[in-house]
Design a protein around this motif. Structure first.
Motif, PDB file in Angstrom:
ATOM      1  N   ALA A 377     -64.334   8.749  51.211  1.00  0.00           N
ATOM      2  CA  ALA A 377     -62.873   8.651  51.317  1.00  0.00           C
ATOM      3  C   ALA A 377     -62.418   7.395  50.566  1.00  0.00           C
ATOM      4  CB  ALA A 377     -62.483   8.574  52.775  1.00  0.00           C
ATOM      5  N   PRO A 378     -61.276   7.402  49.906  1.00  0.00           N
ATOM      6  CA  PRO A 378     -60.262   8.467  49.903  1.00  0.00           C
ATOM      7  C   PRO A 378     -60.495   9.534  48.821  1.00  0.00           C
ATOM      8  CG  PRO A 378     -59.447   6.570  48.710  1.00  0.00           C
ATOM      9  CD  PRO A 378     -60.830   6.212  49.166  1.00  0.00           C
ATOM     10  N   HIS A 379     -61.589   9.432  48.077  1.00  0.00           N
ATOM     11  CA  HIS A 379     -61.794  10.372  46.967  1.00  0.00           C
ATOM     12  C   HIS A 379     -62.440  11.680  47.411  1.00  0.00           C
ATOM     13  CE1 HIS A 379     -60.830   6.867  44.605  1.00  0.00           C
ATOM     14  NE2 HIS A 379     -61.731   6.214  45.308  1.00  0.00           N
ATOM     15  N   GLY A 380     -63.096  11.659  48.553  1.00  0.00           N
ATOM     16  CA  GLY A 380     -63.758  12.863  49.041  1.00  0.00           C
ATOM     17  C   GLY A 380     -63.965  12.781  50.543  1.00  0.00           C
ATOM     18  N   HIS A 381     -64.722  13.734  51.074  1.00  0.00           N
ATOM     19  CA  HIS A 381     -64.890  13.785  52.524  1.00  0.00           C
ATOM     20  C   HIS A 381     -66.305  13.470  52.989  1.00  0.00           C
ATOM     21  CE1 HIS A 381     -60.916  15.178  52.544  1.00  0.00           C
ATOM     22  NE2 HIS A 381     -61.154  16.440  52.241  1.00  0.00           N
ATOM     23  N   ALA A 382     -67.107  12.874  52.116  1.00  0.00           N
ATOM     24  CA  ALA A 382     -68.474  12.557  52.539  1.00  0.00           C
ATOM     25  C   ALA A 382     -68.394  11.519  53.657  1.00  0.00           C
ATOM     26  CB  ALA A 382     -69.274  12.010  51.370  1.00  0.00           C
ATOM     27  N   ILE A 383     -69.169  11.734  54.702  1.00  0.00           N
ATOM     28  CA  ILE A 383     -69.139  10.776  55.815  1.00  0.00           C
ATOM     29  C   ILE A 383     -70.564  10.394  56.198  1.00  0.00           C
ATOM     30  CG2 ILE A 383     -66.928  11.232  56.971  1.00  0.00           C
ATOM     31  CD1 ILE A 383     -68.594  13.328  58.640  1.00  0.00           C
ATOM     32  N   LEU A 384     -70.684   9.279  56.872  1.00  0.00           N
ATOM     33  CA  LEU A 384     -71.998   8.871  57.358  1.00  0.00           C
ATOM     34  C   LEU A 384     -72.429   9.885  58.409  1.00  0.00           C
ATOM     35  CD1 LEU A 384     -71.590   5.033  57.872  1.00  0.00           C
ATOM     36  CD2 LEU A 384     -72.444   6.245  55.900  1.00  0.00           C
ATOM     37  N   ASP A 385     -73.681  10.307  58.386  1.00  0.00           N
ATOM     38  CA  ASP A 385     -74.152  11.262  59.391  1.00  0.00           C
ATOM     39  C   ASP A 385     -75.531  10.832  59.886  1.00  0.00           C
ATOM     40  OD1 ASP A 385     -75.897  11.992  57.400  1.00  0.00           O
ATOM     41  OD2 ASP A 385     -74.727  13.732  56.771  1.00  0.00           O
ATOM     42  N   HIS A 386     -76.218  11.740  60.564  1.00  0.00           N
ATOM     43  CA  HIS A 386     -77.521  11.367  61.149  1.00  0.00           C
ATOM     44  C   HIS A 386     -78.493  10.839  60.098  1.00  0.00           C
ATOM     45  CE1 HIS A 386     -78.180  15.448  59.671  1.00  0.00           C
ATOM     46  NE2 HIS A 386     -79.426  15.078  59.527  1.00  0.00           N
ATOM     47  N   SER A 387     -78.332  11.303  58.833  1.00  0.00           N
ATOM     48  CA  SER A 387     -79.283  10.881  57.802  1.00  0.00           C
ATOM     49  C   SER A 387     -79.103   9.417  57.418  1.00  0.00           C
ATOM     50  CB  SER A 387     -79.147  11.766  56.563  1.00  0.00           C
ATOM     51  OG  SER A 387     -77.945  11.477  55.897  1.00  0.00           O
ATOM     52  N   ASP A 388     -77.999   8.802  57.857  1.00  0.00           N
ATOM     53  CA  ASP A 388     -77.770   7.390  57.541  1.00  0.00           C
ATOM     54  C   ASP A 388     -78.142   6.470  58.706  1.00  0.00           C
ATOM     55  OD1 ASP A 388     -76.456   7.812  54.936  1.00  0.00           O
ATOM     56  OD2 ASP A 388     -75.034   8.905  56.176  1.00  0.00           O
ATOM     57  N   ARG A 389     -78.509   7.070  59.846  1.00  0.00           N
ATOM     58  CA  ARG A 389     -78.801   6.243  61.027  1.00  0.00           C
ATOM     59  C   ARG A 389     -80.260   5.795  61.008  1.00  0.00           C
ATOM     60  NH1 ARG A 389     -75.213  10.095  63.510  1.00  0.00           N
ATOM     61  NH2 ARG A 389     -73.168   9.138  63.325  1.00  0.00           N
ATOM     62  N   TRP A 390     -80.545   4.781  61.815  1.00  0.00           N
ATOM     63  CA  TRP A 390     -81.850   4.124  61.705  1.00  0.00           C
ATOM     64  C   TRP A 390     -83.061   5.033  61.922  1.00  0.00           C
ATOM     65  CZ3 TRP A 390     -85.381   3.756  65.563  1.00  0.00           C
ATOM     66  CH2 TRP A 390     -84.915   3.939  66.872  1.00  0.00           C
ATOM     67  N   PRO A 391     -83.025   6.040  62.837  1.00  0.00           N
ATOM     68  CA  PRO A 391     -84.266   6.821  62.975  1.00  0.00           C
ATOM     69  C   PRO A 391     -84.647   7.517  61.668  1.00  0.00           C
ATOM     70  CG  PRO A 391     -82.767   7.287  64.779  1.00  0.00           C
ATOM     71  CD  PRO A 391     -82.001   6.511  63.764  1.00  0.00           C
ATOM     72  N   TYR A 396     -87.955   7.360  56.788  1.00  0.00           N
ATOM     73  CA  TYR A 396     -88.023   7.327  55.342  1.00  0.00           C
ATOM     74  C   TYR A 396     -88.945   6.197  54.878  1.00  0.00           C
ATOM     75  CZ  TYR A 396     -86.633   7.101  50.516  1.00  0.00           C
ATOM     76  OH  TYR A 396     -86.663   7.072  49.156  1.00  0.00           O
ATOM     77  N   TYR A 397     -88.790   5.025  55.535  1.00  0.00           N
ATOM     78  CA  TYR A 397     -89.578   3.870  55.108  1.00  0.00           C
ATOM     79  C   TYR A 397     -91.015   3.916  55.609  1.00  0.00           C
ATOM     80  CZ  TYR A 397     -85.722   1.292  53.045  1.00  0.00           C
ATOM     81  OH  TYR A 397     -84.716   0.887  52.222  1.00  0.00           O
ATOM     82  N   LEU A 398     -91.222   4.556  56.781  1.00  0.00           N
ATOM     83  CA  LEU A 398     -92.542   4.531  57.396  1.00  0.00           C
ATOM     84  C   LEU A 398     -93.650   5.060  56.473  1.00  0.00           C
ATOM     85  CD1 LEU A 398     -93.893   3.702  60.066  1.00  0.00           C
ATOM     86  CD2 LEU A 398     -93.758   6.109  60.728  1.00  0.00           C
ATOM     87  N   PRO A 399     -93.498   6.245  55.861  1.00  0.00           N
ATOM     88  CA  PRO A 399     -94.566   6.726  54.976  1.00  0.00           C
ATOM     89  C   PRO A 399     -94.825   5.773  53.814  1.00  0.00           C
ATOM     90  CG  PRO A 399     -92.929   8.450  55.335  1.00  0.00           C
ATOM     91  CD  PRO A 399     -92.389   7.202  55.933  1.00  0.00           C
ATOM     92  N   GLN A 400     -93.748   5.137  53.289  1.00  0.00           N
ATOM     93  CA  GLN A 400     -93.914   4.182  52.190  1.00  0.00           C
ATOM     94  C   GLN A 400     -94.752   2.990  52.645  1.00  0.00           C
ATOM     95  OE1 GLN A 400     -90.311   2.832  50.390  1.00  0.00           O
ATOM     96  NE2 GLN A 400     -89.675   4.873  49.774  1.00  0.00           N
ATOM     97  N   LEU A 401     -94.428   2.523  53.855  1.00  0.00           N
ATOM     98  CA  LEU A 401     -95.133   1.368  54.408  1.00  0.00           C
ATOM     99  C   LEU A 401     -96.597   1.723  54.640  1.00  0.00           C
ATOM    100  CD1 LEU A 401     -94.351  -1.494  55.481  1.00  0.00           C
ATOM    101  CD2 LEU A 401     -94.455  -0.483  57.759  1.00  0.00           C
ATOM    102  N   LEU A 402     -96.833   2.923  55.201  1.00  0.00           N
ATOM    103  CA  LEU A 402     -98.204   3.349  55.477  1.00  0.00           C
ATOM    104  C   LEU A 402     -99.005   3.481  54.185  1.00  0.00           C
ATOM    105  CD1 LEU A 402     -97.723   5.995  58.304  1.00  0.00           C
ATOM    106  CD2 LEU A 402     -98.718   3.698  58.477  1.00  0.00           C
TER     107      LEU A 402
END
Ligand SMILES: [Zn+2]
Length: 426
Positions: A377-391, A396-402
């Protein structure tokens, strides 16, 4: 053979009979930010006047004594009589592992003035005229606007291609950030494709903005930096109109016309051991599961186009780069620094650029994607969702770290075993 130092780009240029010695040109760069001035100044453009079939030996950043130390044969030489049409000199170019020392012997292909370079450096006025005449030939689909001027008052010309008064969305393409890298061939090939029948079909849905020469002063001054030493990729000073108008005006245009997709091409100049490849960002740089999903599809397509080669992480998400600003502010999908390798030649690199453009836009078209889905917003309707939350980010980072700890552990174990078996450390 006679050297023409005024038209050459090199320092300490000298000739001993038919042996030419050159040293790399040194740049201090701009005083703030990361400019990698020296790194981006390693190329030469040699102007000489000679007779066809004369044998020339070229030593760059080295003396005769260094010849036996050269271990690689993977650099290239090009020649031209007009700095417009460049052809490869098909001779071995021996280098050290860093590609800084270069040694070659070649036969002069023409009589008269000849330009020899380890890259392809196009003449600025030729390129400027080239794009102006393209617009003049395709006025029905293509318009030219000047979005600002460079520090030395050269116009920043933007081409807008469209085949519909109300396009679904827009795509931005830039080239010519580092003028010694002949990536401007990507703009040439893509605009040619856009005015062909399949391209015009795409233009009924998406408008394409092309800034072919994003660093015009660099072209005119034969440098990869701006006229005051700024490296536009690493130090995109978007808020400084006085010191970096090239970045300021482009950013101002983007603020008013945020694109859905941003593409930017580059070319390797002496790292010819690298396959052409994209620089990919972490998917978590984007907001929203839908955008991440599209980005993953695009990443996969680019990796496939580059036979599995890619670079990943911080280089593609550099804090001061336009690529990062544009994604952070608008969530624009951006692929900057897709690198060509001149070993492939110009036609193959251009086909590569067009295929990339077609492949990525096909993914957008197939799902009729527009700014509502992708941009914030204001250019579109993309919003933060579950994919942006810490779990999610944690997963995402865990496999990289491992995998990093596994690699580190494994290499230490090999070192430890070797150390105990070799008896060197007792
Ligand atoms: Zn570059």
């Amino acid at each position: 053979m006679k050297l023409l130092p005024d038209q050459s780009v090199a320092s300490n240029l000298r000739a001993d009979r038919n042996t030419i010695y050159i040293q790399r040109r040194h740049h201090t760069g701009f005083s703030t930010g990361v400019n990698k001035a020296d790194e981006y100044s390693w190329f030469f453009l040699l102007a000489l006047s000679g007779t066809k079939n004369e044998s020339i030996t070229l030593l760059a950043n080295m003396s005769q004594a260094d010849i036996p130390t050269l271990t690689r044969n993977n650099s290239l030489l090009f020649y031209s009589t007009d700095q417009i049409n460049w052809r490869r000199l098909a001779v071995p170019v021996l280098t050290d592992s860093a590609g800084l020392k270069q040694y070659a012997t070649f036969i002069l292909p023409v009589t008269g003035t000849c330009y020899i370079s380890n890259t392809i450096f196009y003449d600025y006025s030729y390129l400027d005229d080239y794009f102006a005449s393209f617009v003049a030939r395709h006025t029905a689909y293509c318009q030219k606007t000047t979005i600002g001027t460079s520090l030395q008052n050269r116009p920043l010309r933007l081409l807008t291609l469209s085949n519909n008064a109300n396009p679904l969305d827009r795509i931005l393409l830039t080239t010519g950030c580092h003028p010694a890298e002949p990536d401007v061939i990507a703009s040439q090939a893509i605009i040619d494709w856009l005015v062909s029948p399949p391209g015009l079909k795409l233009l009924t849905r998406y408008q394409v903005d092309v800034l072919p020469l994003s660093n015009p002063d660099g072209f005119a001054n034969r440098s990869c930096l701006t006229s005051n030493g700024i490296n536009l990729y690493w130090n995109f000073m978007k808020d400084d109109q006085k010191k970096c108008p090239e970045a300021f005006y482009l950013w101002r245009y983007i603020l008013n016309h945020p694109p859905l997709l941003y593409l930017d091409f580059h070319s390797y100049v002496h790292q010819y051991h690298r396959h052409p490849m994209p620089y990919l960002k972490d998917t978590i740089a984007y907001r929203g599961a839908f955008t991440k999903h599209i980005v993953k599809q695009m990443d996969r397509y680019l990796i496939k186009q580059s036979r599995g080669f890619y670079r990943f992480g911080k280089l593609a998400m550099w804090p001061d780069s336009l690529s990062r600003h544009i994604t952070q502010q608008f969530n624009t999908i951006s692929y900057t620094k897709y690198h060509f390798n001149l070993y492939e030649g110009i036609p193959a690199s251009q086909t590569r650029a067009v295929n990339i453009f077609i492949g990525l836009t096909k993914l957008l078209l197939r799902q009729s994607i527009n700014h509502q889905h992708i941009l914030l917003a204001p250019h579109g309707h993309a919003i933060l969702d579950h994919s942006d939350r810490w779990p999610f980010t944690w997963f995402y980072y865990l496999p990289q770290l491992l995998s990093k700890s596994y690699m580190f552990g494994k290499s230490y174990w090999r070192y430890y075993r070797h150390r105990n078996q070799s008896h060197l450390f007792r």
